[in-house]
Design an enzyme around this catalytic site. Structure first.
Site, PDB file in Angstrom:
ATOM      1  N   SER A  66       4.674  -8.416  -4.048  1.00 11.91           N
ATOM      2  CA  SER A  66       6.058  -8.928  -4.108  1.00 11.91           C
ATOM      3  C   SER A  66       6.041 -10.208  -4.923  1.00 11.91           C
ATOM      4  O   SER A  66       4.999 -10.867  -5.031  1.00 11.91           O
ATOM      5  CB  SER A  66       6.533  -9.240  -2.681  1.00 11.91           C
ATOM      6  OG  SER A  66       7.695 -10.048  -2.719  1.00 11.91           O
TER       7      SER A  66
ATOM      8  N   TYR B 245       5.627 -12.424   6.103  1.00 13.96           N
ATOM      9  CA  TYR B 245       5.671 -11.551   4.913  1.00 13.96           C
ATOM     10  C   TYR B 245       5.003 -12.250   3.721  1.00 13.96           C
ATOM     11  O   TYR B 245       4.163 -11.665   3.028  1.00 13.96           O
ATOM     12  CB  TYR B 245       7.136 -11.220   4.601  1.00 13.96           C
ATOM     13  CG  TYR B 245       7.361 -10.274   3.450  1.00 13.96           C
ATOM     14  CD1 TYR B 245       7.053  -8.920   3.566  1.00 13.96           C
ATOM     15  CD2 TYR B 245       7.911 -10.727   2.244  1.00 13.96           C
ATOM     16  CE1 TYR B 245       7.289  -8.045   2.518  1.00 13.96           C
ATOM     17  CE2 TYR B 245       8.155  -9.853   1.191  1.00 13.96           C
ATOM     18  CZ  TYR B 245       7.841  -8.515   1.330  1.00 13.96           C
ATOM     19  OH  TYR B 245       8.072  -7.648   0.294  1.00 13.96           O
TER      20      TYR B 245
HETATM   21  C1  BGC Z   1      11.611  -8.513  -0.310  1.00 14.02           C
HETATM   22  C2  BGC Z   1      13.108  -8.490  -0.327  1.00 14.02           C
HETATM   23  C3  BGC Z   1      13.650  -9.657  -1.126  1.00 14.02           C
HETATM   24  C4  BGC Z   1      13.002  -9.685  -2.496  1.00 14.02           C
HETATM   25  C5  BGC Z   1      13.465 -10.865  -3.349  1.00 14.02           C
HETATM   26  C6  BGC Z   1      11.070  -8.613  -1.702  1.00 14.02           C
HETATM   27  O1  BGC Z   1       9.690  -8.682  -1.651  1.00 14.02           O
HETATM   28  O2  BGC Z   1      11.115  -7.340   0.314  1.00 14.02           O
HETATM   29  O3  BGC Z   1      13.599  -8.534   0.991  1.00 14.02           O
HETATM   30  O4  BGC Z   1      15.063  -9.536  -1.275  1.00 14.02           O
HETATM   31  O5  BGC Z   1      11.605  -9.754  -2.345  1.00 14.02           O
HETATM   32  O6  BGC Z   1      13.449 -12.063  -2.646  1.00 14.02           O
END
Ligand code: BGC
Length: 255
Positions: free
Chosen positions: A143, A156
């Site tokens: 991410s 996360y």
């Molecule tokens: C997350 C989303 C978030 C996006 C941008 C992703 O990794 O799962 O929930 O909106 O990042 O911030």
């Protein structure tokens, strides 16, 4: 077709980004094994769509927070397709919680699926590639939050920051075996993980204002990069993160 004769195992491949990657790679000739938890309907539909493309497809129910289940998943994939050439660590969850009220259960869930699961799936894959004495490719769906803070999503971010260092470390450790390791770092992509956000017009508007390209990403935006990293065009790429975020990460301007 750049992936003819290859088998790709995609964790969490029955929906969202994983499913989009599954279809794109099947279009490129790959046989696909997806892993899922719950929702067999969506996993079976995904398998049917891949078979329609003339490829082999298998759905395996495995909770990747369990190392035993990971090894079972890898064995089923190898038994069905003969080998696994590419592993895509895609399964992931996120939980909104401020640190002062976060629960142990949610913290463990996020870290166990996003980081421990990817680590031990990589282990099972590497053991297989070493046994058959062949190179391979590991692609992690990370991410933008492997780098970028995301307040109230600390577990996360910790999992994705950990995934970044896991990728860098393994890229060096596995290079002698011809196994490359790279991350894809999506920003805001329109998938089920974002359902709450997509249904909240105020939050959605604020997010869109942060994205220079002015739209959410689509699964296909990510799938194309996964297809590239899985192909021999990416043979010399290892230890890299490819960000797919419409400019979100580096967005800054002064009036
Ligand atoms: C997350 C989303 C978030 C996006 C941008 C992703 O990794 O799962 O929930 O909106 O990042 O911030």
């Amino acid at each position: 077709m750049k992936l003819e004769g290859k088998t790709v195992l995609i964790t969490g491949g029955g929906q969202g980004i994983g499913q989009g990657i599954a279809y794109r790679l099947a279009d490129q000739g790959a046989n696909i094994v997806i892993d899922f938890v719950g929702n067999p309907q969506s996993a079976n539909d995904t398998v049917a769509q891949i078979e329609k493309r003339g490829r082999k497809a298998l759905a395996v129910e495995a909770d990747i927070s369990s190392v035993d289940q990971i090894h079972g998943m890898m064995k089923q994939a190898i038994d069905y397709c003969g080998a696994v050439d590419v592993l895509i660590n895609n399964a992931g969850v996120e939980k909104h919680a401020s640190i002062w009220e976060a629960s142990e259960h949610d913290y463990d869930l996020v870290l166990n699926i996003n980081l421990k699961g990817a680590y031990f799936a990589s282990q099972a894959f590497v053991q297989h590639r070493m046994a058959v004495k062949k190179p391979g490719k590991i692609i992690n769906v990370s991410s933008v939050h492997e780098d970028l803070p995301f307040p109230h999503f600390t577990s996360y971010c910790a999992s994705k920051g950990g995934m970044k260092m896991m990728m860098r470390n393994l890229s060096i450790e596995l290079a002698p075996y011809g196994i490359t390791v790279n991350n894809i770092a999506p920003g805001a992509i329109e998938t089920p993980i974002n359902t709450a956000l997509l249904n909240d017009p105020v939050k959605l508007k604020a997010l869109l204002e942060n994205i220079p390209l002015g739209r959410l990403g689509q699964v296909s935006d990510v799938a194309g990069v996964a297809a590239f990293l899985a192909s021999s065009d990416a043979d010399y790429i290892t230890g890299a993160t490819i960000v797919i975020d419409g400019g979100l990460t580096w967005n800054y301007s002064e009036q």
